[in-house]
Scaffold this motif. Structure first.
Motif, short mmCIF file in Angstrom:
data_model
loop_
_atom_site.label_atom_id
_atom_site.label_comp_id
_atom_site.label_asym_id
_atom_site.label_seq_id
_atom_site.Cartn_x
_atom_site.Cartn_y
_atom_site.Cartn_z
N THR A 232 0.85 -1.18 0.00
CA THR A 232 0.00 0.00 0.00
C THR A 232 0.89 1.23 0.00
O THR A 232 1.73 1.40 0.89
N THR B 97 1.17 5.39 -0.02
CA THR B 97 0.42 6.56 0.43
C THR B 97 1.13 7.83 0.00
O THR B 97 2.35 7.95 0.15
N ASN C 124 -3.62 6.98 -3.50
CA ASN C 124 -3.05 6.01 -2.57
C ASN C 124 -3.31 4.61 -3.10
O ASN C 124 -4.26 3.94 -2.68
N THR D 30 -2.85 0.48 -4.14
CA THR D 30 -2.37 -0.80 -3.64
C THR D 30 -1.84 -1.59 -4.82
O THR D 30 -2.49 -1.65 -5.87
#
Length: 739
Positions: free
Chosen positions: A582, A584, A609, A611
């Motif tokens: 993940t 960010t 953001n 994944t």
């Protein structure tokens, strides 16, 4: 590779298209050399990327979009073949209506559910994004919006339904209310509507879809025709007539979309243009009963229709058909159009080629001065965003042996104008312009945005104003020697790197603000003209503070950052659960656009953001690029991916439904086997990381030990998804192509 166009060049035939269209040129066109009063604004900015869902809070504080608010979406991205209809109306009480060509279809290139998209701002909020056309059953397109004396929104579109053509009308009881539907009667096969109104006088322009259609006694094919309603659009008593005194003999064919209409009090103005044709201005002072013709731009060959018609031995400047007109507060008519160059094909009876680059410009004429000037041109220093003495046109414009799809419209590279006017007579014009140093994929500016095809320049929206002078005469302002007031420098009001801003429409009335809608796309060009993938396009709305626009800046601002907005500083946050990472965005100064490259050859993500699942181990160099209207920045960071558990991309769907994808990663051919899954009439498709369908099988009956295969050898390296859909089973599974 880029084609660099030096600012000192005049004309080079770099882009060549053979077309079947008629044409027009302006012998009187000349560059403007008067001193320029400058103007600028701080464009409305929003917090999130325009993939956000839901409803905008208000025009000035919406939560979607880079510049402006997203008020709708459409998969149909060809909003006009030429002049853009008036598509946004402003009402008292801070209320706004807007329309556009809408389609919810992402998989059918015939767009069977195409029709009028409509949204309404009630003074506090926009309505939810429409999920269906306004029409109940009728397929329509290219809606034009006006209002009547009862403040009812009147939308007139063209109809193509069950092989029948014609005009189709929608009228609501109040703005934002329920529409009633009706076919405009006695309209033969006419489509491509433009409309305007003054009170309950609703005016309509259109042309026939039949390329050989003529109206006696004229011989002009597809002539532009005029209709009028005096009861707010209930009935059209003047129905598809030839415009009195229009010089039809100058036009071999009028065709569709190359015209515009405006109305004020008893005055009606019409501008008719088209490549290889005159720009003709028609004016009526008595609600469209009698007419006077004026020529804003004369093409040297009457009734030109390509090939060896007339004697055109060299390239010649012409309007591009993207024309608009406006009646000012003193009753004078103003006209704008885009230009490019044309050359006939002497070996053909009808073909000709047009050259959009190098010479593209925005032309302007008004009834006060009866002269034509160029108020913006591509090859000027204000468009040189790279400050290199040149304009870089990417290889996506069929230059120098390029095989990339052409990101072209039926227009010049500075075109698609539309205008509005305020209460004291200041005139504003918005248009779309190609941007230097802002191209798709793989260049130095945006290395990870829209990777293929490379080299297509994006367009932004520019706006200019003409300030009313003390005498109320725009002739003095625009043309008189030594006049202190003239057209401002063009100002970039969207500044959206990596986004295509086209088909602008402006509310005719300007008050404290200028009200603008347009289409924003992730890729330059259109699906219908360029064969671009069918994708979701955004319909945007923006309010520009008129006084700030006219007074804030002293220099042109096409390329630079918007005043008061700091460029972002890129920073990355990382967390993982096994091979699932993940990422960010921790950047400062509020970036509004993102591009993540994950270091494993997969397609970049534009989520804030994202994944990402790795299918191999090793040191991966992750790169984050961020932008806002103040500038751009990037950050690189290396992550060490443990290979354990990351080699096969195994997910729950494989375990739950006992099927397998192999080989994974694949070099091209992907096999799917089902051990004990039973389903009928299943749809199995392959999508890329952008959600675009690249392969599909319908009506599949899956039994134990079934096996299907997809040949994806033509696809690039990256992450893809198998999507399985049936009456009782729906799942998606990721796989990787790695050659």
């Amino acid at each position: 590779m880029k084609k660099v166009l030096l600012l000192s060049l005049g004309f080079v035939p770099a882009v060549l298209f053979a077309q079947m269209r008629s044409v027009n040129h302006g012998a009187a066109i000349k560059p403007t050399t008067t001193s320029i009063a400058k103007g600028n604004m701080i464009a409305t900015t929003d917090a999130n990327h325009p993939s956000a869902k839901g409803n905008s809070a208000s025009p000035k504080s919406a939560t979607t979009g880079i510049a402006g608010s997203i008020i709708g979406r459409t998969f149909y991205d060809l909003q006009s073949n030429g002049a853009v209809q008036r598509r946004v109306m402003r009402y008292t009480g801070n209320k706004t209506s807007a329309t556009w060509t809408y389609s919810p279809d992402s998989t059918n290139d015939q767009y069977p559910n195409r029709g009028a998209g409509y949204n309404y701002y009630n003074g506090t909020t926009w309505k939810a994004f429409p999920t269906a056309r306004v029409e109940a059953t009728t397929r329509t397109g290219w809606p034009a919006l006006c209002t009547n004396a009862s403040n009812q929104d009147v939308i007139i579109s063209h109809k193509f339904n069950n092989n029948t053509y014609g005009n189709y009308e929608l009228k609501n009881t109040t703005p934002g209310g329920t529409f009633t539907e009706a076919t405009v009667t006695n309209n033969a096969t006419n489509i491509w509507t433009r409309t305007a109104n003054s009170g309950d006088n609703v005016y309509l322009l259109d042309a026939s879809q039949d390329t050989n259609y003529v109206v006696a006694p004229e011989a002009t094919k597809q002539p532009v025709l005029f209709s009028k309603s005096t009861d707010g659009g209930v009935t059209f008593t003047t129905n598809h007539i030839l415009i009195p005194n229009f010089p039809y003999s100058r036009y071999y064919r009028c065709g569709g979309d190359d015209y515009f209409i405006d109305a004020k009090d008893s005055i009606v103005a019409i501008a008719v243009a088209g490549t290889g044709r005159d720009v003709t201005v028609m004016k009526s002072m008595d609600y469209g009963v009698t007419w006077v013709a004026m020529v804003a731009d004369s093409f040297p060959v009457a009734a030109y229709h390509g090939g060896a018609t007339g004697t055109i031995t060299d390239s010649i400047q012409t309007n591009d058909g993207n024309v608009t007109c406006l009646i000012d507060n003193n009753g004078m008519v103003h006209v704008w159009w885009g230009t490019y160059w044309l050359k006939g094909d002497p070996t053909s009876s009808s073909n000709w080629s047009f050259f959009p680059n190098l010479s593209s410009s925005l032309a302007y004429w008004n009834e006060d001065g009866k002269q034509t000037i160029l108020i913006d041109q591509l090859l000027t220093s204000i468009h040189d965003c790279g400050t290199q003495g040149s304009i870089a046109i990417g290889t996506g414009y069929n230059l120098a042996g390029s095989t990339a799809k052409d990101a072209m419209y039926r227009s010049g590279m500075i075109s698609m104008p539309q205008a509005g006017i305020d209460g004291v007579g200041n005139i504003f014009v918005v248009y779309s312009a190609l941007m230097d140093e802002d191209t798709t994929g793989g260049d130095d500016t945006h290395p990870n945005v829209n990777n293929t095809p490379h080299g297509q320049n994006y367009r932004d929206l520019l706006m200019m104003f003409l300030k009313e002078d003390a005498t109320g005469s725009h002739y003095d302002s625009a043309f008189a020697s030594g006049a202190g007031n003239t057209w401002s420098m063009p100002i970039n009001i969207t500044k959206t790197p990596g986004y295509e801003d086209v088909y602008p429409s402006m509310a005719r009335g300007v008050d404290n603000n200028v009200y603008i809608t347009w289409q924003e796309d992730l890729e330059p060009g259109t699906n219908l003209t360029n064969g671009d993938p069918i994708s979701n396009n955004y319909i945007k709305y923006l309010e520009v503070d008129a006084n700030s626009f006219m007074s804030a800046a002293s220099t042109a601002d096409i390329c630079g950052a918007v005043a008061g907005i700091l460029a972002p500083v890129a920073k990355i946050g990382v967390a993982n659960n096994g091979c699932v990472y993940t990422f960010t965005d921790l950047s400062t100064n509020s970036p509004i656009q993102w591009s993540w490259a994950f270091g494993d050859g997969s397609v970049a993500s534009t989520l804030k953001n994202p994944t990402h699942t790795y299918n191999k181990g090793g040191y991966m160099q992750v790169r984050l690029d961020v932008w806002n209207q103040g500038g751009s920045a990037f950050k690189k960071q290396t992550v060490n991916v443990d290979a354990t558990g990351c080699l096969n991309g195994v997910a729950d769907a494989i375990n739950d439904y006992n099927f397998s994808i192999y080989p994974n990663p694949s070099t091209g051919v992907v096999n799917i086997s089902f051990a004990d899954l039973n389903a009928t009439n299943a749809t199995i498709s392959v999508e890329n990381i952008l959600g675009q369908t690249i392969a599909k099988l319908n009506n599949q009956n899956i039994n134990n030990n079934s096996k299907i295969s997809f040949d994806l050898s033509a696809q690039t390296n990256g992450v893809y998804f198998i999507k399985f859909q049936s009456a009782n089973k729906n799942f998606t599974q990721k796989f990787v192509i790695e050659k």
